[in-house]
Design an enzyme around this catalytic site. Structure first.
Site, PDB file in Angstrom:
ATOM      1  N   GLY A 357      -4.855  15.639  64.349  1.00 41.38           N
ATOM      2  CA  GLY A 357      -4.166  14.433  63.879  1.00 41.38           C
ATOM      3  C   GLY A 357      -2.804  14.250  64.536  1.00 41.38           C
ATOM      4  N   GLU A 444       4.047  21.493  61.681  1.00 45.26           N
ATOM      5  CA  GLU A 444       2.674  21.647  61.177  1.00 45.26           C
ATOM      6  C   GLU A 444       1.894  22.587  62.098  1.00 45.26           C
ATOM      7  OE1 GLU A 444       0.593  18.381  58.773  1.00 45.26           O
ATOM      8  OE2 GLU A 444      -0.541  18.315  60.635  1.00 45.26           O
TER       9      GLU A 444
END
Ligand code: F6P
Length: 659
Positions: A357, A444
């Site tokens: 993503g 992340e």
């Protein structure tokens, strides 16, 4: 590919003779046409090697040993002595890591003020490639540090891990996937194989579809349900389905060509599930002229799907149920759920599970909304910019490889000098969303507690990223970075600004004024201002401690020739690969994100309880499974809203009906 690999090894040999980063002439940028052809299939040997990068090896490790002429030999040989299973060695157990730890003592006796006097050192630490000027001379490193860091990179098999990534190996081992975002910006003539399939034609099939669709919308051939052209786009998505596209949009809005291409058009993003964000995204938008792009890799993200349902209702309420077919399109890997949502799969733009993503901005995730706003041709320049850095990253010897050098600086600062944070400081308002985007890409990816084999990390990985454009940041948090904590900084400057203001009577243009700060701040951090100097300036004694600067605060200066679609693609890829380098050195999986799951599960439990409480008019109790604190807080919240909209909800747009 194999000869590229050798190129890397030759660099290593040179390194051993001369010391890293120095005395190595910068290899010329690889001309486009002259690039090595990509393999269409990973060889069985390559597959085996790269799998070992990602997982604990189980198969006998003999192939490369037997074939001493294999370019893979060096890699295999260096992994052969790695224990397997639970005994797998952490990079921090290696001699190379320990040598760097030992070397910190030496570095702690140096000061940037003195290191910057050594012009030979500085020359070695200034790299220029692909039009990007990158100055590492304000890092707290010597030639010896560079040499030791290169040895660490080789010990971590960095070159081979990079190659494994580009070869489509499943380096994201916990999700059993490739991490092949580089394929989303591959040139049409490239070939990149994932699981036995050349994915470049698939990538271009989607890009061609985006081109066709965006041309139709922009030209007015594709009309809304009432016959009006669609000049507004609302892109609904969150995290990686939002931050990258927002960064690029913000970067291009004022670029002259982009501004011309987007004349009369509006692109807005709706990310937060907060109804305030709905209200802001839809404010003054005429639904008749609005196209909604729902962007979600999974098409299950709670916030995105609620926002998508909200905006679908908004459209239907005003234009009737037929509006969805003309006013809603989707970007997702989950075309089944797209269809179930009510969007015609013909109006869906796919991508693949091998695009993470946060690495998806070059896929339809970014390309569709951005091509609608700026036209496909300009966005193709953006892809080419990213692609140029991909080639650089894959082909350049480590000692001239910008993402590698930047990544190594981060590893040095975090793991050896103990600086956990990094500030991203673009001296360019157009890059104001770079830091928020890199926050996700970096944190992340690398904020992990275990290594790729699942063993607790004996050191802390990841960096705490934040940042603001200069000069705004200077009037905000620079106090702390000058006299408080040490935060390594990335200063990013632009040679030719997107906009020009030069007033009669001023000694510099507005952009020169901005860039004066860019040049000054890096030196202000590096140099000290000791008490003696302050005394000589007649500073009163009581103020001397307050006005003293210790200096020796590291930074990197990056200069781009301009802020264009191409260079925005370059800076994006530069940071993406830098993050990968850090993860490869630390031995973690930079491509999964299990840490975001727990909060989602707990939120789902809260949601169910909240619904029951609303519809059955009962308070939350400890028996609902929450602790005292949460139970009490939820009841306080629910009590405060008893008069509002419940127990039955009804559609309101935007959220303006609250008393
Ligand atoms: O919750 C984190 C995350 O999974 C990110 O990794 C991702 O970019 C974001 O949510 C959005 O996910 P999706 O594109 O599937 O809606």
């Amino acid at each position: 590919m194999l000869s590229n690999f050798k190129q890397g090894l030759r660099g290593t040999e040179r390194l051993n003779q001369q010391g890293a980063f120095q005395g190595v002439p910068s290899a010329p940028a690889v001309p486009r046409g002259a690039q090595q052809p990509r393999t269409t299939q990973p060889s069985p040997r390559t597959t085996r090697v790269a799998t070992r990068v990602a997982r604990v090896p189980t198969e006998p490790r003999v192939d490369a040993e037997k074939d001493l002429t294999s370019p893979l030999h060096t890699f295999e040989a260096s992994t052969l002595d790695m224990p397997t299973g639970r005994d797998v060695e952490s990079i921090s157990d290696t001699e190379e890591w320990k040598a760097l730890q030992e070397h910190v003592k030496e570095i702690n006796t140096t000061h940037l003020r003195d290191l910057l006097r050594d012009e030979g050192r500085c020359m070695n630490l200034i790299k220029e490639s692909e039009g990007i000027y990158c100055d590492l001379s304000r890092q707290r490193i010597t030639n010896k540090t560079s040499e030791l860091l290169m040895k660490l990179a080789n010990k971590a098999n960095l070159k081979d891990k990079i190659e494994a990534m580009f070869s489509g190996e499943h380096i994201n081992s916990t999700e059993d996937r490739a991490a092949l975002h580089v394929a989303t910006r591959a040139r049409r003539d490239q070939s990149i194989v994932v699981d036995g399939r050349d994915v470049v034609p698939d990538v271009w099939e989607v890009l061609d579809k985006i081109k066709d669709f965006s041309n139709k919308v922009r030209s007015g051939e594709w009309k809304g349900v009432t016959g009006k052209p669609l000049k507004n786009v609302v892109a609904i998505g969150i995290g990686g389905s939002f931050l990258g596209p927002l960064f690029v949009h913000t970067a291009l809005r004022t670029e002259p060509i982009a501004a011309m291409e987007s004349e009369g058009r509006t692109l807005r993003f709706l990310a937060n599930v907060d109804p305030i964000d709905v209200a802001r995204a839809l404010k003054d938008m005429n639904p008749e002229e609005t196209l909604v792009v729902v962007v979600s890799k999974t098409f299950t993200t709670a916030e995105t799907m609620l926002n998508a349902r909200t905006v679908r209702k908004w459209l239907i309420a005003q234009l009737g149920p037929d509006a969805v077919a003309k006013h809603m399109v989707a970007v997702s890997t989950n075309l089944k759920l797209v269809k179930e949502f009510g969007i015609d799969p013909e109006n869906a733009f796919g991508f693949w599970d091998w695009v993470g993503g946060r690495y998806s901005v070059c896929s339809a995730v970014g390309m569709l909304p951005l091509a609608l706003e700026y036209g496909f041709d300009l966005m193709e320049e953006f892809l080419l910019g990213a692609n140029s850095i991909d080639d650089h990253f894959r082909l350049m010897p480590l000692e001239d490889n910008l993402p590698v050098l930047l990544g190594l600086m981060s590893v040095w600062n975090v793991s050896f000098l103990g600086y956990p944070a990094r500030a991203i400081l673009p001296y360019c308002q157009a890059l104001s969303k770079l830091a928020p985007h890199i926050q996700q890409v970096s944190m992340e990816s690398n904020g992990k507690g275990v290594d790729i084999n699942g063993h607790p990390l004996p050191f802390e990985s990841g960096e705490i990223d934040s940042g603001e454009p200069g000069t705004n940041g200077q009037h905000s948090f620079y106090q702390l970075i000058h006299q408080g904590r040490v935060v390594p900084c990335d200063f990013i400057g632009i040679v030719r600004s997107q906009q020009s203001v030069y007033l009669k009577g001023e000694i510099v243009s507005n952009h020169d004024e901005l860039m004066s700060n860019f040049f000054a701040q890096a030196d202000a951090l590096a140099y000290d201002k000791p008490p003696e100097q302050l005394r000589s300036e007649n500073v009163p004694d009581f103020l001397i401690p307050h006005k003293t600067f210790t200096g020796n605060r590291p930074s990197i200066s990056i200069m781009l020739p301009a802020c264009t679609a191409r260079t925005v693609g370059q800076i994006l890829a530069l940071y993406e690969h830098r993050v990968a380098v850090q993860g490869f050195i630390w031995g973690i999986n930079s491509f999964d994100q299990w840490g975001v799951e727990l909060g989602k599960v707990l939120a789902s439990k809260v949601r169910t309880t909240m619904h029951q409480s609303r519809t059955k008019s009962r308070t939350v109790s400890i028996t609902d499974g929450f602790n005292y604190s949460t139970t009490r807080m939820m009841n306080k919240y629910l009590e405060g809203k008893t008069q509002m909209l419940y127990p039955e909800g009804h559609d309101t747009f935007p959220v303006d009906s609250l008393p």
